[in-house]
Enzyme design. Structure first.
Site, mmCIF file in Angstrom:
data_model
loop_
_atom_site.group_PDB
_atom_site.id
_atom_site.type_symbol
_atom_site.label_atom_id
_atom_site.label_comp_id
_atom_site.label_asym_id
_atom_site.label_seq_id
_atom_site.Cartn_x
_atom_site.Cartn_y
_atom_site.Cartn_z
ATOM 1 N N CYS A 2 0.841 -1.191 0.000
ATOM 2 C CA CYS A 2 0.000 0.000 0.000
ATOM 3 C C CYS A 2 0.877 1.242 0.000
ATOM 4 O O CYS A 2 2.051 1.194 0.331
ATOM 5 C CB CYS A 2 -0.889 0.008 1.244
ATOM 6 N N ARG A 27 1.890 1.518 -5.958
ATOM 7 C CA ARG A 27 2.063 0.573 -4.856
ATOM 8 C C ARG A 27 0.807 -0.266 -4.605
ATOM 9 O O ARG A 27 0.849 -1.260 -3.882
ATOM 10 C CB ARG A 27 2.415 1.331 -3.569
ATOM 11 N N TRP A 80 -3.408 -2.043 -1.630
ATOM 12 C CA TRP A 80 -3.321 -3.349 -2.295
ATOM 13 C C TRP A 80 -3.877 -4.325 -1.272
ATOM 14 O O TRP A 80 -3.266 -4.539 -0.224
ATOM 15 C CB TRP A 80 -1.871 -3.680 -2.669
ATOM 16 N N ASN A 106 0.132 -0.136 6.054
ATOM 17 C CA ASN A 106 0.727 -0.961 4.997
ATOM 18 C C ASN A 106 1.361 -2.158 5.690
ATOM 19 O O ASN A 106 2.105 -1.975 6.648
ATOM 20 C CB ASN A 106 1.788 -0.143 4.255
ATOM 21 N N GLY A 107 1.067 -3.366 5.231
ATOM 22 C CA GLY A 107 1.667 -4.560 5.848
ATOM 23 C C GLY A 107 0.589 -5.528 6.289
ATOM 24 O O GLY A 107 -0.564 -5.435 5.859
ATOM 25 N N GLU A 489 12.669 -13.686 -18.304
ATOM 26 C CA GLU A 489 12.255 -12.294 -18.094
ATOM 27 C C GLU A 489 11.246 -11.870 -19.169
ATOM 28 O O GLU A 489 10.258 -11.192 -18.872
ATOM 29 C CB GLU A 489 13.502 -11.392 -18.092
ATOM 30 N N LYS A 493 7.452 -10.608 -18.297
ATOM 31 C CA LYS A 493 6.905 -9.320 -18.752
ATOM 32 C C LYS A 493 5.572 -9.535 -19.460
ATOM 33 O O LYS A 493 4.622 -8.781 -19.256
ATOM 34 C CB LYS A 493 7.882 -8.605 -19.710
ATOM 35 N N GLU A 496 2.735 -10.558 -16.910
ATOM 36 C CA GLU A 496 2.216 -9.528 -16.002
ATOM 37 C C GLU A 496 1.530 -8.389 -16.744
ATOM 38 O O GLU A 496 0.640 -7.752 -16.208
ATOM 39 C CB GLU A 496 3.292 -9.018 -15.034
ATOM 40 N N HIS A 512 13.389 -32.341 -23.698
ATOM 41 C CA HIS A 512 13.047 -33.085 -22.474
ATOM 42 C C HIS A 512 11.599 -32.829 -22.067
ATOM 43 O O HIS A 512 11.214 -33.117 -20.940
ATOM 44 C CB HIS A 512 14.002 -32.690 -21.344
ATOM 45 N N LYS A 614 3.724 -2.578 -7.045
ATOM 46 C CA LYS A 614 5.147 -2.428 -7.354
ATOM 47 C C LYS A 614 6.051 -3.112 -6.329
ATOM 48 O O LYS A 614 6.965 -3.828 -6.700
ATOM 49 C CB LYS A 614 5.484 -0.938 -7.442
HETATM 50 O O1 M6R Z 1 11.691 -4.403 -5.627
HETATM 51 P P1 M6R Z 1 12.156 -5.768 -5.992
HETATM 52 O O2 M6R Z 1 13.225 -5.759 -7.033
HETATM 53 O O3 M6R Z 1 12.595 -6.573 -4.797
HETATM 54 O O4 M6R Z 1 10.901 -6.503 -6.599
HETATM 55 C C1 M6R Z 1 10.960 -7.847 -6.964
HETATM 56 C C2 M6R Z 1 9.767 -8.240 -7.812
HETATM 57 O O5 M6R Z 1 8.580 -8.062 -7.099
HETATM 58 C C3 M6R Z 1 9.691 -7.443 -9.119
HETATM 59 O O6 M6R Z 1 10.866 -7.554 -9.860
HETATM 60 C C4 M6R Z 1 8.500 -7.922 -9.973
HETATM 61 O O7 M6R Z 1 8.720 -9.232 -10.402
HETATM 62 C C5 M6R Z 1 8.285 -6.980 -11.165
HETATM 63 N N1 M6R Z 1 6.912 -6.565 -11.215
HETATM 64 C C6 M6R Z 1 8.569 -7.602 -12.475
HETATM 65 O O8 M6R Z 1 8.369 -6.722 -13.519
#
Ligand code: M6R
Length: 619
Positions: A2, A27, A80, A106-107, A489, A493, A496, A512, A614
């Site tokens: 949050c 966030r 969130w 937050n938490g 990666e 991308k 998400e 395999h 984020k």
């Molecule tokens: O802030 P961080 O690098 O620790 O975050 C890790 C992941 O949550 C972050 O990389 C997430 O996978 C991204 N949304 C990917 O684009």
């Protein structure tokens, strides 16, 4: 997860808070809410709250329809959801029974069920499904026993388990905003006759660049006239002041439709900034903030990397660099799994934690676990003042600038630069490569910003390709060596942002199992290693032929001048030829552009993909 903002000063608090929330919406965007103490002469002020499910725009509309009374003290929250559905009722702020105390959080408060049961038994009426609301009622009880809101907060924090940033206001303390933190971020912005609290400096960067980093288990009392920080027992706490080295323009879209587009475009600069000041005039690397001595580095006998998501992919690439240059065994762990196994660590283990935000709970917990086993800790982090660097022995900051889009792009490229710097630095210190070899690699690394720029200049065909694939159900990604984490990666991308089925595979694993997925027309993106890695290169060219023979639509990313792939590529994406270990810096960029464009073509909000936030500040 949050986003939190608090303000006390002379301006209309609502404007400052809502503007701050707009910068923190990355966030979490399940709901948003504000609380303001109305101006007045009396010792007791009216507390007004407003909250709405959904994005901040819903709250803004509600505030336009029914503007609250003017006030110069307020706070706001963008959520969130963890406990309770994302509806108006569960949106923050939460109030006590009297309506005099408001709390945002937050938490996760892990013992909330027991606290809630106790409160209900004592006659409190809780109206939401959240863990947060319990705190408002606990504060109500504590305030009845006397003292200020800050005293009450300290006592309540002593009863809470889990992770929390809490901010509270009380009608009887009209010049006071109180914040508290454990395992969750909270920074203070220091102004002139006004002060700010936020989960991230972006919330107040338009007003001040002077900040105070709060430590673990601290309570902050924020008044227009000043800031006091104590621990949970009320003892004065030591705090670290710092100046933010970027300004408000870095936290704005700057003419782009999305932050993600801006952040992709900023990558050459971000890579250059991360190299800046780290290469001495004689060509040697100087990593001042490392704070791990050369002697300690010579004693290291194993490296373990912990990270999540995209940062984990940077860690997978780091393994190749560290083993090759530093000659040390290296393991890469998902931070969320690390402490639940029995990882073998000792004083001579170097644990490298990679995190853009420096607030990812899984990464922090992994670091704490490694600390208990006496390992040396090195953080790679993008956010100054965040928790992770404070908990490590040393840190290498990536200088990507604020990354606002939920999907990580420029942070990833700068994390790669950071791991290359660390691997080459260890090689320099331990003498595992000759000085001239390290020097030559550093020179090549210094050329990478222009190579990334060159990739960005040729992205129109990739955008066209992405639009043409918007209705596909599935896309596969293949790579070998450092191209394998790049494939992972690329798939992350796409998942998400485009909400599509996407999988990354090591091309050598194809036969395999995964080759069974290949069917007529299935798009498969293949990251081809440089021709200089002849064996790997030739093997992946065979893989391309194998999948094409089975009907796959092959989209091949290969270096300029590599003609061998041409006959087997339905679409060919060229990247500049660079040394093998640096290739992820150029091959990742088309995959970012591809996912961003495809998601946009599907009408998705690429900055705020569904269900995500984020920084993942809860486990
Ligand atoms: O802030 P961080 O690098 O620790 O975050 C890790 C992941 O949550 C972050 O990389 C997430 O996978 C991204 N949304 C990917 O684009």
């Amino acid at each position: 997860m949050c986003g939190i903002v608090g303000y006390v000063g002379t301006r209309p608090a609502l404007d400052v808070v809502v503007e701050g929330l707009a910068r923190l919406e990355y966030r979490g965007y399940d709901s948003a809410g504000v609380a303001v103490l109305a101006d007045g002469e009396s010792d007791e002020r009216e507390l007004v709250t407003a909250k709405r499910a959904g994005k901040l725009v819903n709250l803004r509309n509600a505030l336009d329809e029914t503007p609250p009374p003017a006030g110069t003290l307020g706070m706001g929250h963008t959520r969130w959801a963890t406990h309770g559905a994302p509806n108006d009722r569960n949106a923050h702020p939460h109030l006590d029974c009297s309506g005099k105390v408001a709390v945002i959080h937050n938490g996760i408060i892990e013992n909330f069920a027991a606290l809630r049961a106790e409160l209900e038994e004592n006659g409190h009426k809780l109206v939401s499904d959240t863990d947060t609301e319990a705190v408002a009622h606990l504060l109500e009880d504590e305030l009845r026993d006397g003292g200020t809101l800050a005293d009450a907060m300290r006592r309540v924090c002593g009863r809470l388990e889990g992770a929390f940033t809490l901010v509270a206001v009380h009608t009887g303390d009209p010049d006071l905003v109180v914040g508290a933190r454990r395992n969750s971020p909270l920074v203070v912005g220091v102004g002139d006759g006004e002060n700010f609290l936020a989960s991230d400096v972006a919330a107040f960067i338009a007003h001040t660049r002077d900040a105070i980093e709060l430590g673990q288990d601290q309570v902050v009392e924020l008044r227009a006239s000043g800031v006091t920080v104590t621990d949970f027992e009320g003892r004065p706490a030591e705090v670290k002041e710092y100046h933010v080295d970027w300004d408000v323009s870095a936290a704005e879209k700057g003419g782009y439709d999305y932050f993600m587009l801006k952040e992709i475009a900023e990558q050459p600069r971000a890579v250059a900034d991360t190299l800046l000041g780290r290469i001495a005039a004689d060509g040697r690397l100087v990593l001042d903030e490392m704070r791990i001595t050369d002697q300690e580095l010579r004693e290291v006998d194993k490296i373990i990397i912990v990270a999540c998501g995209t940062s984990y992919h940077a860690g997978l690439i780091a393994k190749y660099a560290l083993e090759h240059w530093a000659g040390l065994p290296c393991e890469v762990e998902l931070a969320s799994e690390f402490r639940y196994r029995d990882p073998i660590l000792s004083r001579s283990t170097l644990v490298i934690a990679i995190s853009q935000s420096g607030e990812t709970m899984d990464a922090l917990m992994a670091v704490r676990h490694a600390r208990e086993q006496h390992a040396k800790l090195l953080g790679i982090c993008n956010v100054n003042g965040s928790t992770l660097p404070r908990e490590c022995d040393g840190v290498l900051y990536t200088h990507a600038g604020p990354e606002v889009a939920v999907a990580s792009t420029k942070a990833f490229l700068t994390q790669l630069v950071a791991v290359y710097l660390i691997a080459l630095y260890i090689a320099q210190v331990r003498g595992t490569k000759w000085g001239d070899e390290v020097f030559a690699m550093i020179q090549l690394l210094a050329q990478m910003p222009e190579k990334v720029e060159k990739v960005l200049e040729t992205m129109e065909p990739v955008r066209e390709l992405a639009r043409s694939l918007a209705n596909e159900r599935s896309v596969l990604f293949l790579g070998r060596h450092v191209g394998f984490p790049v494939a992972l990666e690329g798939a992350l991308k796409l998942k998400e942002l485009a909400y599509m089925h996407a999988e990354g595979f090591a091309a050598g694993e194809l036969k395999h199992g995964p080759i069974a997925l290949i069917e007529e027309g299935l798009p498969v993106i293949v990251v081809v290693p440089p021709r200089a890695r002849a064996v790997l290169h030739d093997k992946i060219v065979s893989n391309i032929q194998e999948i094409r023979a089975r009907g796959a639509r092959t989209i091949v990313i290969a270096e300029e001048g590599d003609e061998t792939v041409e006959p087997f590529a339905d679409t060919l994406i060229r990247v500049p030829a660079v040394p093998t270990l640096f290739q992820p810096l150029v091959t990742t960029v088309p995959l970012q552009v591809f996912a961003c464009e495809l998601a946009t073509a599907k009408g998705h909000d690429v900055d705020q993909p569904r269900n995500l936030a984020k920084s993942v500040t809860v486990e």
